[in-house]
Scaffold this active site. Structure first.
Site, short mmCIF file in Angstrom:
data_model
loop_
_atom_site.label_atom_id
_atom_site.label_comp_id
_atom_site.label_asym_id
_atom_site.label_seq_id
_atom_site.Cartn_x
_atom_site.Cartn_y
_atom_site.Cartn_z
N ASP A 41 87.00 3.50 28.60
CA ASP A 41 85.93 4.46 28.80
C ASP A 41 84.66 3.86 28.21
O ASP A 41 84.70 3.24 27.13
CB ASP A 41 86.23 5.77 28.07
N HIS A 69 92.48 -1.37 27.80
CA HIS A 69 93.66 -1.66 28.59
C HIS A 69 93.42 -2.86 29.50
O HIS A 69 92.28 -3.26 29.74
CB HIS A 69 94.02 -0.43 29.43
N SER A 71 82.29 0.71 20.06
CA SER A 71 81.65 -0.59 20.09
C SER A 71 81.45 -1.02 21.53
O SER A 71 81.14 -0.19 22.38
CB SER A 71 82.46 -1.61 19.31
#
Length: 283
Positions: free
Chosen positions: A96, A152, A252
């Protein structure tokens, strides 16, 4: 009150002063310790402050009960909360994020924001690796403090090597990117070399101020740093598309580098909110 306070914090000069002109290493170590504390007298106020200052959405979280602030940052999602296209010809977002600078790599020059270039050779220590992505494509994915912090595999891949580079912990928000040249090249980061169906791919998670730590599910980062420093570690970790690779212990940035033959999807816009699994490119 909340909106007025947040507007004040987003005032550019004040935001830069508060998040970058303080002793960054000291602040990062302090917040890291606070984030790990599970005692309710510390954890509850810390979690309340996190929810107040960030527009966190826990509707897809596996649980909304956290023992510590760190637990909130590294929360897992409910099964099926993020869907990955299984087509091997597509490359998905690993996380995300808010979409930052992206586009064609000009030789080995890329941009952290418009007007602020950096060299891939200053970010990545291996010239041969840089050459694989010359004139390729890049995508900047910024994770805010409120977002899901795990990342991921963007494709079925094999991790072939990791170089963990110690560094500073500047804030990576747009305000700092417009003021600090070569910011990503200064900060702590992991250079993750990947092969996906014989095609090269590079992921560079970049740490930031406050809780800077990057963790990789296939490699013990702390042991590597203690025993080998910034030396490259050879790997042979096979990870399926959509499977977890690692996590940040605070928001980050992940920098994604693609070879010349790939193509970014039309319609990607600076500032778009991206979800893990969303298709970013074809190759």
């Amino acid at each position: 009150m909340r909106s007025a306070f947040l507007r004040l914090l987003l005032q550019e000069d004040l935001n830069f002063l508060l998040t970058n002109r303080i002793p960054r290493r000291w602040a990062t170590a302090l917040v890291g310790r606070i984030a790990a504390v599970e005692h309710p007298l510390v954890a509850r106020p810390a979690l309340a402050a996190w929810r107040f200052f960030s527009d966190v959405d826990l509707s897809d979280a596996a649980t909304t009960e956290f023992r510590s602030l760190r637990d909130g940052f590294v929360r897992r999602l409910r099964p099926g909360a993020r869907a990955y296209d299984r087509d091997p010809a597509t490359l998905a977002s690993p996380c995300d994020a808010i979409l930052g600078a992206h586009g064609r790599i000009e030789g080995d020059r890329v941009y952290q924001v418009k007007g602020f270039p950096y060299r891939l050779g200053d970010l990545v220590p291996d010239p041969a690796l840089v050459d694989r992505f010359r004139d390729g494509w890049y995508v900047t994915l910024r994770l805010t403090a409120a977002m899901y912090h795990r990342f991921h595999a963007p494709a079925d891949l094999t991790v072939e090597g990791v170089t963990y580079l110690s560094g500073d912990c500047w804030n990576v928000n747009p305000i700092a990117l417009r003021r600090v040249e070569q910011l990503f090249c200064r900060n702590e980061r992991a250079v993750i070399e990947v092969s996906a169906g014989g095609r090269p791919l590079l992921l560079v998670p970049v740490a930031a101020i406050l809780v800077a730590s990057i963790r990789l599910g296939f490699l013990d980062v702390e042991t590597v740093l203690r025993e080998q420093g910034s030396a490259r570690v050879a790997c042979d970790a096979r990870i399926g598309k959509g499977d977890e690779m690692g996590w940040f212990e605070h928001g980050s940035t992940i920098l994604l580098f693609l070879p010349h033959a790939a193509r970014l999807r039309d319609g990607l816009r600076l500032g778009d909110t991206i979800r893990a699994g969303q298709v970013l490119a074809d190759w």
